[in-house]
Design a protein around this motif. Structure first.
Motif, PDB file in Angstrom:
ATOM      1  N   ILE A  46       0.833  -1.204   0.000  1.00  0.00           N
ATOM      2  CA  ILE A  46       0.000   0.000   0.000  1.00  0.00           C
ATOM      3  C   ILE A  46       0.869   1.255   0.000  1.00  0.00           C
ATOM      4  O   ILE A  46       0.566   2.246  -0.679  1.00  0.00           O
ATOM      5  N   ALA A  47       1.965   1.233   0.757  1.00  0.00           N
ATOM      6  CA  ALA A  47       2.864   2.394   0.794  1.00  0.00           C
ATOM      7  C   ALA A  47       3.482   2.668  -0.573  1.00  0.00           C
ATOM      8  O   ALA A  47       3.604   3.832  -0.995  1.00  0.00           O
ATOM      9  N   LEU A  48       3.873   1.605  -1.279  1.00  0.00           N
ATOM     10  CA  LEU A  48       4.449   1.785  -2.615  1.00  0.00           C
ATOM     11  C   LEU A  48       3.420   2.346  -3.588  1.00  0.00           C
ATOM     12  O   LEU A  48       3.750   3.162  -4.455  1.00  0.00           O
ATOM     13  N   LEU A  49       2.167   1.917  -3.435  1.00  0.00           N
ATOM     14  CA  LEU A  49       1.104   2.496  -4.264  1.00  0.00           C
ATOM     15  C   LEU A  49       0.890   3.968  -3.913  1.00  0.00           C
ATOM     16  O   LEU A  49       0.630   4.802  -4.791  1.00  0.00           O
ATOM     17  N   ARG A  50       1.009   4.283  -2.627  1.00  0.00           N
ATOM     18  CA  ARG A  50       0.779   5.654  -2.156  1.00  0.00           C
ATOM     19  C   ARG A  50       1.802   6.635  -2.735  1.00  0.00           C
ATOM     20  O   ARG A  50       1.472   7.792  -3.000  1.00  0.00           O
ATOM     21  N   VAL A  51       3.031   6.197  -2.914  1.00  0.00           N
ATOM     22  CA  VAL A  51       4.062   7.091  -3.437  1.00  0.00           C
ATOM     23  C   VAL A  51       4.279   6.889  -4.937  1.00  0.00           C
ATOM     24  O   VAL A  51       5.211   7.463  -5.521  1.00  0.00           O
ATOM     25  N   GLY A  52       3.449   6.060  -5.561  1.00  0.00           N
ATOM     26  CA  GLY A  52       3.576   5.798  -6.988  1.00  0.00           C
ATOM     27  C   GLY A  52       3.085   6.955  -7.840  1.00  0.00           C
ATOM     28  O   GLY A  52       2.619   7.984  -7.340  1.00  0.00           O
ATOM     29  N   ARG A  53       3.150   6.756  -9.126  1.00  0.00           N
ATOM     30  CA  ARG A  53       2.815   7.827 -10.074  1.00  0.00           C
ATOM     31  C   ARG A  53       1.377   7.772 -10.574  1.00  0.00           C
ATOM     32  O   ARG A  53       0.899   8.744 -11.170  1.00  0.00           O
ATOM     33  N   ARG A  54       0.681   6.659 -10.348  1.00  0.00           N
ATOM     34  CA  ARG A  54      -0.668   6.520 -10.882  1.00  0.00           C
ATOM     35  C   ARG A  54      -1.689   7.053  -9.881  1.00  0.00           C
ATOM     36  O   ARG A  54      -1.824   6.515  -8.785  1.00  0.00           O
ATOM     37  N   PRO A  55      -2.432   8.083 -10.262  1.00  0.00           N
ATOM     38  CA  PRO A  55      -3.362   8.729  -9.311  1.00  0.00           C
ATOM     39  C   PRO A  55      -4.429   7.789  -8.769  1.00  0.00           C
ATOM     40  O   PRO A  55      -4.763   7.851  -7.584  1.00  0.00           O
ATOM     41  N   TRP A  56      -4.972   6.915  -9.606  1.00  0.00           N
ATOM     42  CA  TRP A  56      -6.066   6.055  -9.125  1.00  0.00           C
ATOM     43  C   TRP A  56      -5.558   5.031  -8.117  1.00  0.00           C
ATOM     44  O   TRP A  56      -6.279   4.666  -7.183  1.00  0.00           O
ATOM     45  N   LEU A  57      -4.304   4.591  -8.269  1.00  0.00           N
ATOM     46  CA  LEU A  57      -3.723   3.694  -7.277  1.00  0.00           C
ATOM     47  C   LEU A  57      -3.417   4.433  -5.975  1.00  0.00           C
ATOM     48  O   LEU A  57      -3.572   3.873  -4.882  1.00  0.00           O
ATOM     49  N   ARG A  58      -2.986   5.683  -6.088  1.00  0.00           N
ATOM     50  CA  ARG A  58      -2.745   6.490  -4.881  1.00  0.00           C
ATOM     51  C   ARG A  58      -4.042   6.711  -4.121  1.00  0.00           C
ATOM     52  O   ARG A  58      -4.057   6.653  -2.884  1.00  0.00           O
ATOM     53  N   ARG A  59      -5.127   6.953  -4.849  1.00  0.00           N
ATOM     54  CA  ARG A  59      -6.424   7.158  -4.182  1.00  0.00           C
ATOM     55  C   ARG A  59      -6.875   5.890  -3.468  1.00  0.00           C
ATOM     56  O   ARG A  59      -7.410   5.946  -2.353  1.00  0.00           O
ATOM     57  N   TYR A  60      -6.667   4.731  -4.121  1.00  0.00           N
ATOM     58  CA  TYR A  60      -7.022   3.477  -3.454  1.00  0.00           C
ATOM     59  C   TYR A  60      -6.179   3.274  -2.202  1.00  0.00           C
ATOM     60  O   TYR A  60      -6.694   2.831  -1.162  1.00  0.00           O
ATOM     61  N   ALA A  61      -4.881   3.577  -2.286  1.00  0.00           N
ATOM     62  CA  ALA A  61      -3.997   3.397  -1.135  1.00  0.00           C
ATOM     63  C   ALA A  61      -4.423   4.293   0.026  1.00  0.00           C
ATOM     64  O   ALA A  61      -4.409   3.872   1.186  1.00  0.00           O
ATOM     65  N   ILE A  62      -4.800   5.516  -0.277  1.00  0.00           N
ATOM     66  CA  ILE A  62      -5.270   6.434   0.770  1.00  0.00           C
ATOM     67  C   ILE A  62      -6.555   5.905   1.397  1.00  0.00           C
ATOM     68  O   ILE A  62      -6.716   5.912   2.628  1.00  0.00           O
ATOM     69  N   PHE A  63      -7.474   5.425   0.544  1.00  0.00           N
ATOM     70  CA  PHE A  63      -8.739   4.878   1.048  1.00  0.00           C
ATOM     71  C   PHE A  63      -8.488   3.677   1.955  1.00  0.00           C
ATOM     72  O   PHE A  63      -9.065   3.583   3.049  1.00  0.00           O
ATOM     73  N   HIS A  64      -7.638   2.766   1.517  1.00  0.00           N
ATOM     74  CA  HIS A  64      -7.322   1.580   2.321  1.00  0.00           C
ATOM     75  C   HIS A  64      -6.718   1.981   3.660  1.00  0.00           C
ATOM     76  O   HIS A  64      -7.104   1.442   4.714  1.00  0.00           O
ATOM     77  N   THR A  65      -5.783   2.893   3.642  1.00  0.00           N
ATOM     78  CA  THR A  65      -5.104   3.308   4.870  1.00  0.00           C
ATOM     79  C   THR A  65      -6.076   3.921   5.867  1.00  0.00           C
ATOM     80  O   THR A  65      -6.041   3.595   7.058  1.00  0.00           O
TER      81      THR A  65
END
Length: 233
Positions: A46-65
């Motif tokens: 989840i942390a790697l998704l959070r700092v990644g470049r894809r916005p939709w994956l970052r949004r999912y990571a924030i939601f999960h967290t």
């Protein structure tokens, strides 16, 4: 000392049932170890998704967290064991039941993955940009930079905070008896119902948790201090 107080600290009964209670303690440690490994792996992802470049994956990571960190342990354990099988069963079209052990592991791993994800994210963002640029200048791939340069520094930085999270997770295993996981507290409840002397048994269980947490925390803090003092290339 009154008779009631003397009974509280008389651990003879705890010793008589030590074989059963030790079996429950091993179950508690099994739940903790399994959920800790799963929470670490999920938190890192989840942390790697959070700092990644894809916005939709970052949004999912924030939601999960946010969901994981704000979900009470008690409610999540009950929900995973009783509600999640109904939802999955509806999808696959058949009746489904979860083993209590797996339900406890999934619930605790989900909750604490949110905390580990934030700890990993903070550690990743604290790595100097120059270290990453140096790896790129040497022709290292993004994956190699992550595993060889970033993560070793992240682990060193996150050790103090992760120690507190491990302690909280281990103490949270004391409530998995809610769904009939035969852990230490479940065995204490069974023996208490049989002997009608709950106080010495719960006192003994509290002492066991205290000793394990104190020794583990002391060892981890000592290891963390020594390891963080070293300089890694």
């Amino acid at each position: 000392m009154s008779d009631n107080l003397r009974e509280v600290f008389d651990l003879t009964l705890f010793g008589e049932y030590r074989a059963v209670l030790l079996k429950g303690l091993w179950m508690s440690l099994g739940v903790f170890t399994s959920s800790a490994v799963l929470a670490l792996a999920l938190g890192l992802g989840i942390a790697l998704l959070r700092v990644g470049r894809r916005p939709w994956l970052r949004r999912y990571a924030i939601f999960h967290t946010e969901v994981a960190r704000n979900a009470p342990d008690y409610i999540m354990i009950v929900w995973v064991h009783f509600v999640l099988p109904l939802l999955v069963g509806k999808v696959i079209g058949q009746r489904l039941e979860f083993n209590p052990f797996y339900s406890a592991v999934i619930a605790l791993a989900f909750v604490y993955s949110g905390y580990f994800a934030e700890t990993f994210r903070a550690g990743i963002e604290a790595v100097p940009r120059g270290h990453i640029e140096a790896g790129q200048a040497l022709g290292m791939s993004a994956r190699r930079i992550t595993w060889r340069l970033v993560l070793p520094q992240v682990v060193r930085r996150m050790l103090p905070e992760s120690t507190n999270q491990f302690i909280s997770m281990f103490k949270a295993t004391s409530i998995v008896s809610l769904i009939a996981v035969p852990d230490l507290m479940y065995q204490v409840q069974m023996v208490s119902a049989q002997e009608m002397k709950p106080m010495p048994l719960y006192t003994g269980a509290a002492l066991v948790y205290f000793v394990i947490v104190f020794c583990a925390a002391t060892a981890l803090q000592s290891f963390s201090s020594r390891w963080r003092a070293k300089v890694y290339a």
